[in-house]
Design an enzyme around this catalytic site. Structure first.
Site, PDB file in Angstrom:
ATOM      1  N   TYR A   1       0.783  -1.172   0.552  1.00  0.00           N
ATOM      2  CA  TYR A   1      -0.076   0.129  -0.266  1.00  0.00           C
ATOM      3  C   TYR A   1       0.763   1.212   0.085  1.00  0.00           C
ATOM      4  CZ  TYR A   1      -3.746  -3.161   1.274  1.00  0.00           C
ATOM      5  OH  TYR A   1      -4.505  -3.951   2.130  1.00  0.00           O
TER       6      TYR A   1
ATOM      7  N   HIS B   1       0.612 -11.884   1.991  1.00  0.00           N
ATOM      8  CA  HIS B   1      -0.681 -10.874   1.512  1.00  0.00           C
ATOM      9  C   HIS B   1      -1.240 -11.652  -0.074  1.00  0.00           C
ATOM     10  CE1 HIS B   1      -1.623  -6.423   0.292  1.00  0.00           C
ATOM     11  NE2 HIS B   1      -2.705  -7.801   0.485  1.00  0.00           N
TER      12      HIS B   1
END
Length: 280
Positions: A49, A107
């Site tokens: 991010y 992730h």
């Protein structure tokens, strides 16, 4: 805020604040700041991010005692080895300005670089082994995965010493990954719902609008209440302080089983992503 008890005995707030697509700098900082001021105590971010520094600054500036917060971040696909995972965690800790992470996730299960001969299996074993060791050292409190399907979990559990506490996947009305949900429930793995609002289309859905009016709540509150009714942990994201605060009220909404079923079966165009075919 209420909490779920994880399979490792730790507790996690039932609602998290998502920061995906919150731009690093003022946008992410102000969003997290507003969330903490509104009452959120669970913040979800990730290395990819690229906003961990802003998230960490907002956490620090909030003045909230560290033990009252639950912070999640994630290991990205460019980390393939034991050493990569250790370095990835250290980098996230540095950017967040924290001494430990409450929840650290792999992730994605199948990086595009590791698809030949199912090389992803060895990769996941190695990074999970590092995460287990870092958990034992106290740098991570709980460890888990994200976007894992049953066959990814089966492969990981062949060598794992620690059962994943969480699997964070895409879940929303109309996007109900039944096989993954059943698998994780059978194993005692908590399901976190990213994208709990869908891709925005649910805010115009007639069923959602009708039920929101019936319960006298906003469509966003209704969608979050559905996740909670299903036993999921939703991660709503917003950069608008009013909506950030409003979303918290979802915890007081009790949906009927019939309405939950109605929402579960909403037809949507975009389903859950296939981690085995993503281009990263």
């Amino acid at each position: 805020m209420k909490s779920y008890k994880l399979n490792d005995g730790r507790h996690i707030p039932v609602l998290g604040f998502g920061t995906w697509k919150a731009k690093d700098g003022e946008e992410a900082y102000q969003a997290v700041k507003a969330a903490l001021e509104a009452g959120y105590r669970h913040i979800d971010t990730a290395a990819i991010y690229q906003n961990e520094e802003s998230v960490g600054k907002a956490i620090k500036d909030s003045g909230i005692p560290r033990e009252e917060l639950f912070v999640t971040t994630k290991l990205w696909n460019n980390r393939h080895t034991y050493e990569d995972a250790v370095n990835g965690l250290e980098e996230s800790l540095h950017k967040l300005g924290l001494e430990y992470i409450d929840l650290y996730l792999i992730h994605w299960p199948n990086p595009v670089t590791h698809r030949e001969n199912e090389a992803w299996k060895a990769r996941n074993r190695e990074v999970w082994r590092a995460m287990e060791d870092m958990q034992a050292e106290g740098k991570i409190r709980s460890i888990g995965v994200s976007n894992f399907l049953p066959h990814h979990l089966d492969a990981l559990l062949e060598s794992a010493k620690v059962l994943p506490a969480v699997n964070q996947i895409r879940l929303a009305p109309g996007v109900y990954q039944e096989e993954v949900v059943r698998y994780c429930r059978d194993k005692g793995i908590l399901l976190e719902a990213w994208g709990p609002f869908g891709q925005g289309e649910l805010f115009q859905n007639e069923t959602v609008l009708t039920l929101a009016k019936q319960y006298d709540v906003t469509p966003a509150q209704l969608l979050l209440a559905w996740s909670l009714a299903e036993g999921f942990l939703p991660l709503p994201k917003s950069v608008t302080p009013e909506r950030i605060a409003s979303n918290l009220q979802c915890t007081a909404i009790a949906l009927s089983p019939e309405d939950c079923e109605l929402l579960r079966k909403i037809p949507v165009e975009a389903g859950a992503p296939n981690p085995d075919t993503k281009d990263f």
